[in-house]
Structures are given as C-alpha cells and as structure tokens.
Design a protein around this motif. Structure first.
Motif, PDB file in Angstrom:
ATOM      1  N   GLY A 247       0.793  -1.220   0.000  1.00 51.03           N
ATOM      2  CA  GLY A 247       0.000   0.000   0.000  1.00 51.03           C
ATOM      3  C   GLY A 247       0.823   1.266   0.000  1.00 51.03           C
ATOM      4  O   GLY A 247       2.054   1.234   0.153  1.00 51.03           O
ATOM      5  N   PRO A 248       0.162   2.419  -0.168  1.00 50.00           N
ATOM      6  CA  PRO A 248       0.846   3.710  -0.113  1.00 50.00           C
ATOM      7  C   PRO A 248       1.656   3.860   1.174  1.00 50.00           C
ATOM      8  O   PRO A 248       1.163   3.584   2.268  1.00 50.00           O
ATOM      9  N   GLY A 249       2.901   4.262   1.026  1.00 50.19           N
ATOM     10  CA  GLY A 249       3.778   4.448   2.176  1.00 50.19           C
ATOM     11  C   GLY A 249       4.465   3.176   2.652  1.00 50.19           C
ATOM     12  O   GLY A 249       5.333   3.230   3.515  1.00 50.19           O
ATOM     13  N   GLU A 250       4.078   2.016   2.092  1.00 47.33           N
ATOM     14  CA  GLU A 250       4.691   0.754   2.501  1.00 47.33           C
ATOM     15  C   GLU A 250       5.905   0.438   1.644  1.00 47.33           C
ATOM     16  O   GLU A 250       6.015   0.885   0.501  1.00 47.33           O
ATOM     17  N   ARG A 251       6.793  -0.352   2.209  1.00 47.22           N
ATOM     18  CA  ARG A 251       8.042  -0.669   1.529  1.00 47.22           C
ATOM     19  C   ARG A 251       7.938  -1.966   0.745  1.00 47.22           C
ATOM     20  O   ARG A 251       7.361  -2.953   1.220  1.00 47.22           O
ATOM     21  N   LEU A 252       8.504  -1.954  -0.452  1.00 46.98           N
ATOM     22  CA  LEU A 252       8.624  -3.185  -1.221  1.00 46.98           C
ATOM     23  C   LEU A 252       9.629  -4.111  -0.537  1.00 46.98           C
ATOM     24  O   LEU A 252      10.463  -3.656   0.237  1.00 46.98           O
ATOM     25  N   PRO A 253       9.558  -5.403  -0.810  1.00 51.28           N
ATOM     26  CA  PRO A 253      10.566  -6.314  -0.256  1.00 51.28           C
ATOM     27  C   PRO A 253      11.968  -5.864  -0.639  1.00 51.28           C
ATOM     28  O   PRO A 253      12.165  -5.162  -1.639  1.00 51.28           O
ATOM     29  N   ALA A 254      12.944  -6.264   0.155  1.00 48.74           N
ATOM     30  CA  ALA A 254      14.329  -5.910  -0.130  1.00 48.74           C
ATOM     31  C   ALA A 254      14.712  -6.364  -1.536  1.00 48.74           C
ATOM     32  O   ALA A 254      14.215  -7.375  -2.037  1.00 48.74           O
ATOM     33  N   GLU A 255      15.592  -5.615  -2.155  1.00 49.38           N
ATOM     34  CA  GLU A 255      15.959  -5.877  -3.552  1.00 49.38           C
ATOM     35  C   GLU A 255      16.415  -7.312  -3.781  1.00 49.38           C
ATOM     36  O   GLU A 255      15.976  -7.967  -4.729  1.00 49.38           O
ATOM     37  N   ARG A 256      17.286  -7.808  -2.915  1.00 51.90           N
ATOM     38  CA  ARG A 256      17.787  -9.170  -3.099  1.00 51.90           C
ATOM     39  C   ARG A 256      16.655 -10.194  -3.029  1.00 51.90           C
ATOM     40  O   ARG A 256      16.570 -11.113  -3.846  1.00 51.90           O
ATOM     41  N   GLU A 257      15.758 -10.011  -2.054  1.00 51.86           N
ATOM     42  CA  GLU A 257      14.646 -10.938  -1.869  1.00 51.86           C
ATOM     43  C   GLU A 257      13.658 -10.841  -3.029  1.00 51.86           C
ATOM     44  O   GLU A 257      13.158 -11.852  -3.534  1.00 51.86           O
ATOM     45  N   LEU A 258      13.376  -9.616  -3.462  1.00 48.41           N
ATOM     46  CA  LEU A 258      12.414  -9.429  -4.540  1.00 48.41           C
ATOM     47  C   LEU A 258      12.950  -9.999  -5.851  1.00 48.41           C
ATOM     48  O   LEU A 258      12.206 -10.641  -6.613  1.00 48.41           O
ATOM     49  N   ALA A 259      14.225  -9.778  -6.125  1.00 49.45           N
ATOM     50  CA  ALA A 259      14.828 -10.334  -7.340  1.00 49.45           C
ATOM     51  C   ALA A 259      14.765 -11.859  -7.314  1.00 49.45           C
ATOM     52  O   ALA A 259      14.502 -12.503  -8.336  1.00 49.45           O
ATOM     53  N   ARG A 260      14.990 -12.443  -6.128  1.00 46.96           N
ATOM     54  CA  ARG A 260      14.926 -13.907  -6.009  1.00 46.96           C
ATOM     55  C   ARG A 260      13.515 -14.405  -6.264  1.00 46.96           C
ATOM     56  O   ARG A 260      13.313 -15.381  -6.996  1.00 46.96           O
ATOM     57  N   ARG A 261      12.535 -13.742  -5.686  1.00 46.24           N
ATOM     58  CA  ARG A 261      11.144 -14.167  -5.855  1.00 46.24           C
ATOM     59  C   ARG A 261      10.701 -14.069  -7.310  1.00 46.24           C
ATOM     60  O   ARG A 261       9.982 -14.939  -7.819  1.00 46.24           O
ATOM     61  N   LEU A 262      11.106 -12.997  -7.978  1.00 44.07           N
ATOM     62  CA  LEU A 262      10.694 -12.779  -9.357  1.00 44.07           C
ATOM     63  C   LEU A 262      11.533 -13.581 -10.344  1.00 44.07           C
ATOM     64  O   LEU A 262      11.158 -13.723 -11.517  1.00 44.07           O
ATOM     65  N   GLY A 263      12.669 -14.059  -9.892  1.00 43.87           N
ATOM     66  CA  GLY A 263      13.532 -14.824 -10.781  1.00 43.87           C
ATOM     67  C   GLY A 263      14.215 -13.970 -11.833  1.00 43.87           C
ATOM     68  O   GLY A 263      14.459 -14.426 -12.952  1.00 43.87           O
ATOM     69  N   VAL A 264      14.534 -12.712 -11.475  1.00 44.50           N
ATOM     70  CA  VAL A 264      15.196 -11.808 -12.416  1.00 44.50           C
ATOM     71  C   VAL A 264      16.508 -11.326 -11.802  1.00 44.50           C
ATOM     72  O   VAL A 264      16.733 -11.449 -10.603  1.00 44.50           O
TER      73      VAL A 264
ATOM     74  N   ALA B 191       2.969   7.927  -1.278  1.00 50.83           N
ATOM     75  CA  ALA B 191       1.778   8.128  -0.442  1.00 50.83           C
ATOM     76  C   ALA B 191       0.536   8.352  -1.293  1.00 50.83           C
ATOM     77  O   ALA B 191      -0.572   7.976  -0.921  1.00 50.83           O
ATOM     78  N   SER B 192       0.713   8.979  -2.457  1.00 60.66           N
ATOM     79  CA  SER B 192      -0.410   9.227  -3.352  1.00 60.66           C
ATOM     80  C   SER B 192      -0.086   8.602  -4.704  1.00 60.66           C
ATOM     81  O   SER B 192       0.612   9.186  -5.531  1.00 60.66           O
ATOM     82  N   VAL B 193      -0.574   7.392  -4.930  1.00 57.56           N
ATOM     83  CA  VAL B 193      -0.272   6.665  -6.157  1.00 57.56           C
ATOM     84  C   VAL B 193      -1.038   7.272  -7.325  1.00 57.56           C
ATOM     85  O   VAL B 193      -2.254   7.458  -7.232  1.00 57.56           O
ATOM     86  N   PRO B 194      -0.363   7.604  -8.435  1.00 52.08           N
ATOM     87  CA  PRO B 194      -1.082   8.147  -9.593  1.00 52.08           C
ATOM     88  C   PRO B 194      -2.151   7.178 -10.099  1.00 52.08           C
ATOM     89  O   PRO B 194      -1.971   5.964 -10.060  1.00 52.08           O
TER      90      PRO B 194
END
Length: 233
Positions: free
Chosen positions: A35-52, A84-87
């Motif tokens: 959600g707005p203001g929330e953090r995406l998973p850490a880069e290393r973890e997100l790259a692993r999950r997405l397989g990229v 905080a305010s997603v287009p």
C-alpha cells in the motif's frame, strides 16, 4: 509480506523480463498488496522471488520511480516505498479488463499471422528495402515520435504479406492499441527492448523463417500487453 503479495511476486518469464517485472510491481501496487507508504521487499529478496537479475529489477523500479509510483529512501530504514499518493494512471485511467483483452488478443492473432505470412513469401527488393528502412527509422526515433515510427514498422510487416485486407485490419487494431498505449508512459528500457525484438522479427522475415518470425512477434506483443495490463487494469 501478505499472502496476496506472495502470490503476485512469482517468477517471471525470460523473454520479456523487464516488462513482466514492471507488470508484477504495478499489479501489487494497484491491488494494494503493497500500500501507499509501505516498503517493497528488499531488492535481493524481490529479485529472487521474481527470478530476475538485480539489474533488471533496478531498471523496473527506476522506471516506476520516474513515473511517481515509488520512491527510494536512504538510511537504516530505507528502501523502495510506494508513494503516499499513487497516480491513477500516467495519462489516462482504468480500462476494463475485457476491453483490453479484446484489443490485445485481436492484435496478437493478426500481427503474428502477418509476420508468419510475410516470412513465407518470396519478398521482392522493394519490400525488403521498406522493412529495413522502417526498422532503422524505429531504432533511431526520438522518444516523442517513437510510437508513430513503431506503427509504421508494424504496418510495413503487414504490407509485406501482399494482403490489402490484412493490412487494413492491422491498421484498425493498431489504432485501438495506440489509444491504450497513449495512456501509459514510454519507458526507455522497454523501447530499447522493443527495438531489439524488432530486429529479430525483421531478420526472421527476411530469412524466410516463418515459424521463428511468428514466435518473435508473439513475444514482442506479449511485452506490450504486460505493460498495458500493469498500468491500466
């Protein structure tokens, strides 16, 4: 991370890794998994999950940052956060999923068929020169004229089939798709990738490899469809 985010951040396919990564991130934002203001998973973890690769992930995040969907923060509690305010959308609004599916499905059927048909013909010198000229125009186009040059290349492929009816149908569906494309941002990495795919498509057509031309066009169109879904539905 929520179960919804777990489901959304699943591995992407290889052919359109950048575009599919953008689609995954946008879908997570649009559905409120992050959600707005929330953090995406850490880069290393997100790259692993997405397989990229982390390079691909960074390019996708940078593109969304440029469009105002996410922001990067430094420091101990830093990372990539949803703004905080997603287009609502860069240049438009929500498009019903059925309307988008109808347009991209028709485009896929027509343009993959056109690439296959063009490759299956004994092209004359004029057709071959025209394809190469349109390819060069697209490759060298400035950002503000890219979509027009892109359309000219795709229409040149349709014209190379020798079918006026097919060319007219491709022109009609391209008008529909361009109206949708005008609602989403032009992402520099996507344009570079599109040009790479254009090169493959035209090379396959000129080599007379109909099946490879069809596959290359299908992969190219899938990348566009991913971005449209990510930003508009």
């Amino acid at each position: 991370m929520t179960p919804l985010a777990d489901a959304l951040f699943r591995p992407v396919r290889v052919g359109n890794a950048f575009e599919e990564t953008v689609e995954r991130l946008m879908r997570a934002i649009r559905l409120g998994a992050v959600g707005p203001g929330e953090r995406l998973p850490a880069e290393r973890e997100l790259a692993r999950r997405l397989g990229v690769s982390r390079v691909t992930l960074r390019e996708a995040i940078r593109s969304l940052q440029d469009e105002g969907f996410v922001e990067s923060r430094r420091g101990r509690y830093g990372g990539t956060f949803v703004t905080a305010s997603v287009p609502v959308a860069p240049a438009g609004g929500h498009v019903p999923a059925g309307e988008l599916l109808d347009a991209v499905t028709l485009r896929s059927v027509l343009e993959t068929g056109a690439a296959e048909c063009a490759a299956g013909r004994a092209l004359g010198a004029v057709d071959r020169r025209d394809l190469l000229a349109r390819l060069a125009e697209c490759r060298d186009a400035a950002v503000d004229e890219y979509r027009r040059k892109d359309s000219r290349l795709h229409l040149a492929i349709a014209e190379a089939t020798g079918s006026a009816s097919l060319t007219a149908a491709v022109a009609d569906v391209r008008m529909r798709v361009n109206e949708l494309l005008d609602r989403i941002p032009l992402l520099p990495r996507n344009l570079a990738h599109s040009n790479e795919q254009h090169e493959v498509i035209v090379t396959r057509i000129l080599a007379g490899d109909a099946e490879a031309a069809r596959r290359a066009m299908a992969e190219h169109l899938d990348g566009t469809a991913l971005l449209l879904r990510g930003f508009l539905t």
